[in-house]
Structure formats: structure tokens, C-alpha cells
Design a protein around this motif. Structure first.
Motif: not given
Length: 399
Positions: A90-93, A96-99, A128-132, A135-148
Motif C-alpha cells: 500500500s501507499a502507506n507501507t 514507511k519502507m522508504a523512510k 499511484y501517480k502522486h509525486p510522493a 518518489e518513494n518507489l524511486s527511492r526503494l529502487k535505489t536500495f536495490g529493491h525490485e518494484v513490480i
């Protein structure tokens, strides 16, 4: 490929939590050992009893196991797993993962995990389209996580758009590809072009097109998942880099894209030319913004570099090239002629006559034509699935 793999499924609060039952069943059927951690809100959408029955393991949602204070060891759980997949995320989770926030067992397990992490977002299209969120999804990708990435379709709100959690069958395929020791394109170098090109008129204006880059970026992702080392030469887009291992080369003009491609082409095994390159550019670029001084303005145009044709002339034995043809009339004959003229091994045909295909859509409908003029037609699909069809065809041809 998933036999005896230890998989944690993390489930957050989303209507898409019902898909976790199918995901669990498919993973267990594939031979994986599955343990499930869910947030308290997730249990409002699907019961722990259902998931424990399917996984054959207790479902965890709280730090303590019982009233005596015995605790669920999230550290051991995080170290146990070969992979962790959070689906739905979810957007909330995601935030929290990103931060690095940690207020439930799912997040504590995530922060303790030493294994690869995958996440499958699920939410309404505007969220899903919201910049926040992006931005969080992009940050998680920099951790090496794979966003499906979320898919296009009907949402719980009744709206239609991008936000549906990827289907469990496709998530299992992503995990299987990740664990595959025999990745079919391992050791291959791939070049993908994507997006539009912008041909400057003056410092403010340009000639361009409506290409979003989604198709090319999806192909780059699927090639990388199949084991290829991918260079992505991209015109201006808003698309996130699909994976940190993909080497992105940003360009603007056709000339810049031509130079970037020819620089690496000699060392490339597979080339997929999905970019919508401008055919013409202004003969002269004004140094200053052109002022509106008359009722008419004429701009002389000259041809841009034909990247596909240039690479076709440089092509050596063993190199495999895929082109695209976006047509509005005489689609098949035009695509076949282009395949021969530009020395392609395959050409992917789009028709703007097909509803849901072409620029700006999350879906596409293609036909793939080979050198023997064999035509394979595909149904309308989301672009990730279309990209997989293209990559599967490349693998079959190379074999």
C-alpha cells in the motif's frame, strides 16, 4: 527454480490482499516454503486462517505470540528468507519502507531482511501517480529493491487506470526468473532505445512526438530480468529507471541518440529500437527565442540520422536487431518493407487503428514479423506483458 526457496510474503492493507491467497498457493505449488507476515489492517481484507492453511505455516502479525509475552523474532525471520515479496504494498507501507519507519511486524521484518526484496504496489490511480508515491518507489529502487509495477485495469474505486496489483502468476514468474541460474540471456549485452526525440527550433520550442517511453523501458526491464546487461538510450521521458543495474544514457535529439547508439553498438548482441525518433529536424536552430512578428512562419526541415539504417549497415554476424513500425495504413506491407530495408531480424508492428495501442497508453497490441515473413499476432495486453512477449520471441530466435 523456486524449489526449496524460502519466501516471505508481506501483506499490507489493500483490497488487493485477496490476491495473496493465489500468490501463496502458486509459490507453494512451485516448491517454495512460504511464511506470511501481515499488517493488522490487512487482516480486514483476508483472514490469517486462509493464508496459514495455504502456506502450511502460522501467519504472523504481532510482535508477541501470546499473552505471556513470547515474541515473534523478526530478525530470525528476516535472515531465514531467500526473498521477501510485499504484495500488496500500500501507499502507506511504501512510504514507511522508504523512510525506515518501523511500527509493525511487517516493517520490522523488512528492515531486518538480508535477502532481495520485491514489492507489488496496489492503490487507486491518482494515489499511484502522486509525486510522493513515485518518489518513494524511486527511492526503494535505489536500495536495490525490485518494484513490480502496478498494472492498468479496473480499480476498486470503479475507475479505470494504473494501480492494480500485478497478477500472482506474473509475480511468481518474476521470482522464478530472479532465482534462475540459467538465465537465457546471461552474458549477452543489449541496447534498447526508448521515448521520443526533441529537435530544437529555438531555445524554447522543439519538434517532438507523444511517445511516453513506456514500451522501451518495459523491454529493457524484461531483458535485464532475463540476464542481459542492458544499456538504455532514452529520449526525454518521465519513466523511472526499471532497475539499478540498467545503464541509462539520457539524450534529447536524434543526433544524440545516433551517437550514443553507435558508440556501444559494436559490443552489443541484442538491439531493440523502440524509440520514436523524429524523421526531420529544423535546418537551422535559432539562437534566441523566435518572436511572433508575422502571420506566417516557415521552417525548413532536413532529415535526421536514420539510426536503424545506420546500425543495419554496421551489423555483424551474431548481432540480433529488433525494430518497430507504427503504422496507420498498409500496416503489414509497410512493416515487411521496413524489416528488409533496415536489416532487422524482427519487426514489431503497432497500428494506430487498434484501440488501446500506440502512444500514451498503458496497453499495446502488436504483431511480430520475422525474416521469413511469419506473422505472430498478440492480443491487447499491458506493456509489461507485451515486453515479455517480445523478449520471449528474441530468446526463441537466438536459440
Amino acid at each position: 527454480m523456486l524449489q526449496d526457496k524460502k519466501i516471505i510474503i508481506g501483506i499490507s492493507g489493500s483490497i488487493a490482499a485477496y490476491k495473496a491467497a493465489t500468490l501463496t498457493r502458486l509459490l507453494v505449488k512451485s516448491g517454495a516454503e512460504v511464511k506470511i507476515v501481515m499488517t493488522t489492517s490487512a487482516s480486514e481484507f483476508i483472514t490469517p486462517l486462509t493464508l496459514s492453511t495455504l502456506s502450511k505455516n502460522p501467519v504472523l502479525s504481532k510482535f508477541s505470540k501470546n499473552d505471556a509475552g513470547e515474541w515473534n523474532n523478526h530478525v530470525d525471520l528476516g535472515l531465514w528468507a531467500d526473498a521477501m515479496i510485499i504484495a500488496p504494498a500500500s501507499a502507506n507501507t511504501i512510504a514507511k519502507m522508504a523512510k525506515g519507519h518501523c511500527d509493525n511486524l511487517l516493517l520490522a521484518t523488512y528492515l531486518s531482511a538480508k535477502c532481495p526484496v520485491f514489492l507489488a504496489p496496489a492503490m487507486d490511480l491518482d494515489m499511484y501517480k502522486h509525486p510522493a508515491v513515485q518518489e518513494n518507489l524511486s527511492r526503494l529502487k535505489t536500495f536495490g529493491h525490485e518494484v513490480i509495477e502496478a498494472q492498468h485495469g479496473e480499480l476498486a474505486s470503479g475507475l479505470v487506470g494504473t494501480g492494480r496489483m500485478e497478477e500472482p502468476e506474473n509475480i511468481v514468474e518474476v521470482l522464478a526468473n530472479f532465482f534462475s541460474k540459467d538465465k537465457p540471456l546471461a552474458g549477452k549485452r543489449a541496447l534498447v532505445t526508448a521515448g521520443p526525440t526533441y529537435e530544437a527550433i529555438d531555445p524554447v520550442r522543439f519538434i517532438g512526438n507523444h511517445s511516453s517511453g513506456k514500451m522501451g523501458y518495459a523491454i529493457a526491464e524484461k531483458l535485464q530480468q532475463a540476464g542481459a546487461e542492458v544499456t538504455l538510450v532514452s529520449g526525454p521521458t518521465n519513466q523511472p529507471i526499471p532497475h539499478p543495474d540498467i545503464h541509462l544514457v539520457p539524450v534529447k535529439s536524434a543526433e544524440e541518440m545516433h551517437d550514443a547508439c553507435t558508440k556501444v553498438y559494436s559490443e552489443t548482441d541484442i538491439t531493440v529500437l523502440a524509440a520514436a525518433v523524429a524523421d526531420y529536424r529544423p535546418a537551422q536552430q535559432a539562437d534566441q527565442k523566435i518572436k511572433k512578428s508575422s502571420d506566417n512562419l516557415s521552417i525548413e526541415l532536413v532529415k535526421t540520422h536514420d539510426i536503424a539504417q545506420a546500425l543495419g549497415k554496421l551489423k555483424k554476424n551474431g548481432q540480433f536487431t529488433v525494430g518497430f513500425a507504427l503504422e496507420t495504413q498498409n500496416e503489414l506491407s509497410n512493416a515487411q518493407e521496413k524489416l528488409t530495408r533496415k536489416n532487422f531480424d524482427l519487426i514489431v508492428l503497432n497500428s494506430l487503428q487498434d484501440k488501446g495501442a500506440g502512444f500514451g497508453h498503458d496497453t499495446n497490441k502488436i504483431s511480430i514479423i520475422d525474416r521469413q515473413n511469419k506473422v505472430t499476432d498478440f492480443e491487447l495486453k499491458d506493456k509489461k506483458s507485451v515486453a515479455q512477449d517480445i523478449v520471449n520471441t528474441i530468446i526463441e530466435c537466438i536459440k
